[in-house]
Design an enzyme around this catalytic site. Structure first.
Site, short mmCIF file in Angstrom:
data_model
loop_
_atom_site.label_atom_id
_atom_site.label_comp_id
_atom_site.label_asym_id
_atom_site.label_seq_id
_atom_site.Cartn_x
_atom_site.Cartn_y
_atom_site.Cartn_z
N CYS A 6 0.76 -1.24 0.00
CA CYS A 6 0.00 0.00 0.00
C CYS A 6 0.79 1.30 0.00
O CYS A 6 1.87 1.39 0.55
CB CYS A 6 -0.93 0.05 1.19
SG CYS A 6 -1.83 -1.44 1.46
N ARG A 31 4.39 0.71 -5.81
CA ARG A 31 4.30 -0.17 -4.65
C ARG A 31 3.32 -1.32 -4.90
O ARG A 31 3.24 -2.25 -4.11
CB ARG A 31 3.87 0.62 -3.42
CG ARG A 31 4.86 1.72 -3.06
CD ARG A 31 4.32 2.63 -2.01
NE ARG A 31 4.24 2.01 -0.72
CZ ARG A 31 5.26 1.87 0.11
NH1 ARG A 31 6.44 2.32 -0.24
NH2 ARG A 31 5.13 1.28 1.27
N TRP A 78 -3.14 -2.96 -1.82
CA TRP A 78 -2.69 -4.15 -2.54
C TRP A 78 -3.05 -5.35 -1.69
O TRP A 78 -2.54 -5.51 -0.59
CB TRP A 78 -1.18 -4.06 -2.72
CG TRP A 78 -0.59 -5.05 -3.67
CD1 TRP A 78 -0.39 -4.87 -5.00
CD2 TRP A 78 -0.06 -6.34 -3.35
NE1 TRP A 78 0.21 -5.98 -5.53
CE2 TRP A 78 0.42 -6.90 -4.56
CE3 TRP A 78 0.05 -7.10 -2.19
CZ2 TRP A 78 0.99 -8.16 -4.63
CZ3 TRP A 78 0.62 -8.36 -2.25
CH2 TRP A 78 1.08 -8.88 -3.47
N ASN A 104 -1.28 1.15 6.16
CA ASN A 104 -0.40 0.24 5.43
C ASN A 104 0.22 -0.69 6.47
O ASN A 104 0.80 -0.21 7.43
CB ASN A 104 0.70 1.07 4.73
CG ASN A 104 1.80 0.23 4.14
OD1 ASN A 104 1.62 -0.96 3.89
ND2 ASN A 104 2.96 0.84 3.94
N GLY A 105 0.06 -2.00 6.29
CA GLY A 105 0.65 -2.93 7.25
C GLY A 105 -0.35 -4.00 7.65
O GLY A 105 -1.37 -4.19 6.98
N GLU A 487 19.36 -13.97 -11.88
CA GLU A 487 18.73 -12.65 -12.00
C GLU A 487 18.02 -12.50 -13.35
O GLU A 487 16.93 -11.96 -13.44
CB GLU A 487 19.79 -11.55 -11.81
CG GLU A 487 19.34 -10.14 -12.11
CD GLU A 487 18.14 -9.67 -11.29
OE1 GLU A 487 17.76 -10.35 -10.32
OE2 GLU A 487 17.56 -8.63 -11.66
N LYS A 491 14.04 -11.74 -14.05
CA LYS A 491 13.50 -10.64 -14.87
C LYS A 491 12.46 -11.18 -15.83
O LYS A 491 11.39 -10.62 -15.97
CB LYS A 491 14.62 -9.97 -15.70
CG LYS A 491 15.56 -9.04 -14.99
CD LYS A 491 14.97 -7.78 -14.45
CE LYS A 491 14.39 -7.93 -13.11
NZ LYS A 491 14.98 -7.99 -11.91
N GLU A 494 9.23 -12.44 -14.01
CA GLU A 494 8.47 -11.35 -13.37
C GLU A 494 7.56 -10.61 -14.34
O GLU A 494 6.43 -10.30 -14.01
CB GLU A 494 9.43 -10.28 -12.82
CG GLU A 494 10.05 -10.57 -11.49
CD GLU A 494 10.97 -9.43 -11.06
OE1 GLU A 494 10.81 -8.97 -9.92
OE2 GLU A 494 11.85 -8.99 -11.84
N HIS A 510 21.79 -33.22 -14.62
CA HIS A 510 21.42 -34.06 -13.48
C HIS A 510 19.93 -34.05 -13.22
O HIS A 510 19.49 -34.39 -12.11
CB HIS A 510 22.20 -33.63 -12.23
CG HIS A 510 23.68 -33.81 -12.38
ND1 HIS A 510 24.26 -35.05 -12.56
CD2 HIS A 510 24.70 -32.92 -12.42
CE1 HIS A 510 25.57 -34.90 -12.69
NE2 HIS A 510 25.87 -33.61 -12.62
N LYS A 605 6.62 -3.46 -5.65
CA LYS A 605 8.01 -3.01 -5.66
C LYS A 605 8.62 -3.11 -4.28
O LYS A 605 9.78 -3.46 -4.11
CB LYS A 605 8.02 -1.54 -6.12
CG LYS A 605 9.39 -0.91 -6.17
CD LYS A 605 10.06 -1.26 -7.45
CE LYS A 605 11.46 -0.72 -7.57
NZ LYS A 605 12.26 -1.60 -8.45
C1 G6P Z 1 10.27 -7.06 -4.26
C2 G6P Z 1 10.55 -6.48 -5.63
C3 G6P Z 1 11.87 -7.00 -6.16
C4 G6P Z 1 12.97 -6.73 -5.17
C5 G6P Z 1 12.66 -7.31 -3.78
C6 G6P Z 1 13.64 -6.85 -2.72
O1 G6P Z 1 9.98 -8.42 -4.36
O2 G6P Z 1 9.50 -6.80 -6.52
O3 G6P Z 1 12.17 -6.34 -7.38
O4 G6P Z 1 14.17 -7.26 -5.65
O5 G6P Z 1 11.37 -6.88 -3.36
O6 G6P Z 1 13.52 -5.46 -2.55
P1 G6P Z 1 14.62 -4.52 -1.92
O7 G6P Z 1 13.97 -3.17 -1.90
O8 G6P Z 1 14.89 -5.04 -0.54
O9 G6P Z 1 15.82 -4.58 -2.77
#
Ligand code: G6P
Length: 610
Positions: A6, A31, A78, A104-105, A487, A491, A494, A510, A605
């Site tokens: 949120c 967010r 959210w 938020n929380g 990584e 990407k 996601e 394996h 995010k």
């Molecule tokens: C969320 C985001 C990711 C991010 C992760 C850690 O899952 O969607 O993109 O890598 O949090 O976030 P931070 O702010 O701790 O790097």
């Protein structure tokens, strides 16, 4: 239980409140959210509550000309449990429509509070937030408490394991915002004749560059020309303001269709910024000497992170080990928080977190502090929770990252880790650190990144040819290339929803090779001399089983039919280049499918719940 990342915005003292709330919420879209709402009061007895499911534009379209006011609160919600609906959207209000609250929380003990104090009260929503606003109302109306006292009483009843950022309005004092936080982010924006609160400074930058921190266990009363902070015992707290010199337009998309593309393109500039901030004219690192002294004492470095930050940690660990000789472990924060390994005698903790707010990582930091272990947070957000709570902070200087899929924050994390590793290595007089000409190398990286971001057309055609149809894809590599494979796969999954995995290339045979079918995309990353031949053999194995192979290879190891060739840089820094084509492949795959690149489904995010 409802869970939220949120966004919150509040403002008092301006007749522009509706547009400030809406624009602020738009800035907080990163967010993640699935409904949004605002409440405004015009001080002459009129007030308005508007909520809508879906994107902020739906809320905007529901705002008619008469809806205006000088004080208001706004919220993006959210939900992970329970459907997003107008009744569950915030602001929530008490049954007598006197109190309005955004939150938020997670209030862990809301059911107990409801049973104990609110039996017989009719609830409109399924949320824990509504329990809080009804409870405040009950204490005010039935026990004759003033609003601040009732708010404090409720905050004291909320269990310690709960998290919250609250902004409360009372129709009887319509120019006042009652504010409190615990674990969730919230800060005050200081204006001239008006004031704001929001989850992130980015939401207030158009109105002010002056901010004030709020700490856990405080109540802040915000009026148009006054900000009064008290702790839970009623002691008035003095708080200095601080400036954020970020340009509001730094958080604008400009002419880009999506933030992600803008942020990918910014990476060469971010590398230069890191050089400017952390390396002096001679190329020596400029890093807090107390921090170096503290790490010097350590017998082991523990890197903690989530998601992309965890992946940046995997790359960094190799730098720390090679440049400093200090053994380094990397852990996923949500795992480390509950399964702590046997620790070395003198650990040093590095928290990698773009936002500085990730609840999983903070859980570890709280525990690390309890044990008295030293810590550093590497983050993009000054004054963020993990930055404030760790002993030391190093900033990423990447500028705001808005797209959910992290790109420039990842490369900035890797580059700042390189700075730190070199600084510690030099401090410990480790020969490899002295030889490592980081300034020159980061210059080469910036030029190399530019060449890669300039080759978008090629990456777009590779994405459309190989990745647009299949449901699965694999990135493979060894050592540091494997870390980048993880990584790269993240990407792709996601934002394009292709089920992508990153594998150690020797491990494929394996088990996982059973998944390879005709035209399964396998992307090999090859940047290290020692393992290049081995990964090529592994690629042959999948080619024989029908895979479509794409290669991302460093120049001096390249062969004529390689797909993407990366400029040569120091082997420790190749992840800064090999990840860029992977970011763009993910981007174009998502774009080609017509998806919302910046706001992938189900993701947020900044994840401020565990
Ligand atoms: C969320 C985001 C990711 C991010 C992760 C850690 O899952 O969607 O993109 O890598 O949090 O976030 P931070 O702010 O701790 O790097």
């Amino acid at each position: 239980m409802e869970m939220r990342m949120c966004g919150i915005v509040g403002v008092t003292g301006t007749n522009q409140s509706v547009s400030i709330l809406i624009e602020g919420l738009e800035r907080l879209e990163y967010r993640g959210y699935d409904s949004a709402g605002i409440y405004v009061n015009d001080q002459s007895g009129n007030d308005y509550l508007v909520k809508r499911v879906g994107r902020i534009v739906n809320l905007k379209n529901a705002i008619t000309p008469e809806i205006s006011g000088s004080t208001g609160i706004g919220h993006t919600r959210w939900a992970t449990h329970g459907v997003p609906s107008e009744t569950n959207a915030h602001p929530h209000f008490s049954n007598d429509e006197r109190f309005y609250l955004v939150h938020n929380g997670v209030i862990e003990n809301f059911k107990q509070l409801k049973e104990e104090y609110l039996s017989g009260v009719e609830f409109k929503s399924d949320t824990d937030t509504e329990v809080i606003v009804q409870l405040i109302d009950r204490f005010v109306v039935e026990y004759n408490m003033d609003t601040q006292a009732a708010f404090l009483k409720v905050l004291r009843l909320v269990s310690d394991d709960s998290s919250y950022a609250f902004v409360l309005m009372d129709r009887e004092t319509p120019d006042t915002l009652f504010v409190a936080k615990n674990k969730s982010p919230l800060l005050v924006g200081v204006g001239d004749g008006f004031n704001l609160v929001a989850s992130d400074a980015v939401a207030m930058l158009k109105q002010t560059h002056t901010f004030m921190e709020i700490q856990d266990q405080e109540i802040v009363v915000v009026k148009p020309a006054e900000i009064l902070i008290t702790d839970f015992d009623g002691n008035e707290m003095k708080r200095d303001t601080f400036q954020v010199e970020m340009d509001a337009s730094a958080a604008d998309k400009g002419t880009y269709p999506f933030y992600m593309l803008k942020e990918v393109d910014e990476q060469p500039a971010v590398m230069r910024k890191i050089v400017q901030n952390y390396l002096n004219e001679d190329g020596d690192p400029v890093v807090d000497s107390q921090l170096l002294e503290s790490i010097k004492e350590a017998d082991r470095i523990y890197i903690i992170g989530a998601g992309t930050s965890y992946h940046a940690g995997l790359v960094g660990a190799k730098m720390f080990e090679q440049l400093t000789n200090i053994p380094t472990e990397v852990h996923i924060s949500s795992e480390f928080a509950y399964e702590q390994p046997i620790m070395s005698k003198k650990p040093f903790f590095i928290f990698l977190t773009q936002s500085g707010e990730t609840a999983d990582s903070r859980e570890v930091l709280v525990n690390v502090k309890k044990q008295g272990w030293p810590s550093l947070t590497i983050t993009n957000v000054p004054k963020s929770t993990l930055s404030r709570e760790a002993d030391y902070t190093m900033l990423l200087h990447a500028g705001p990252e808005i797209a959910v899929a992290s790109t420039k924050a990842y490369t900035a994390q890797v580059a700042v880790e390189a700075v730190l590793a070199k600084a510690i290595g030099e401090y410990l007089k480790h020969p490899r650190a002295a030889e490592f000409d980081l300034k020159h190398q980061l210059g080469l990286v910036a030029v190399g990144m530019q060449a890669l971001v300039d080759s978008k057309e090629k990456l777009e055609s590779v994405a459309s040819r190989y990745l647009s149809k299949p449901r699965n894809a694999f990135y493979i590599g060894r050592g540091t290339d494997w870390s980048v494979a993880l990584e790269s796969a993240l990407k792709l999954k996601e934002i394009s929803y292709v089920q992508a995995e990153g594998f150690a290339s020797g491990e494929l045979k394996h088990g996982t090779i059973a998944l390879i079918e005709s035209q399964t995309p396998v992307i090999g990353i090859i940047t290290q001399d020692r393992t290049a031949g081995l990964t090529r053999s592994n690629l042959q194995e999948v080619i024989s089983r029908g895979a479509s192979v794409i290669t991302i290879v460093t120049k001096h190891l390249a062969q004529t039919d390689d797909t993407i060739v990366l400029p040569d840089v120091d082997p420790l820094l190749t992840p800064l280049l090999s990840v860029v084509p992977a970011q763009l492949l993910a981007y174009y795959t998502s774009l080609g499918k017509g998806l919302d690149v910046d706001k992938p489904r189900n993701l947020a995010k900044s994840v401020t719940v565990q």
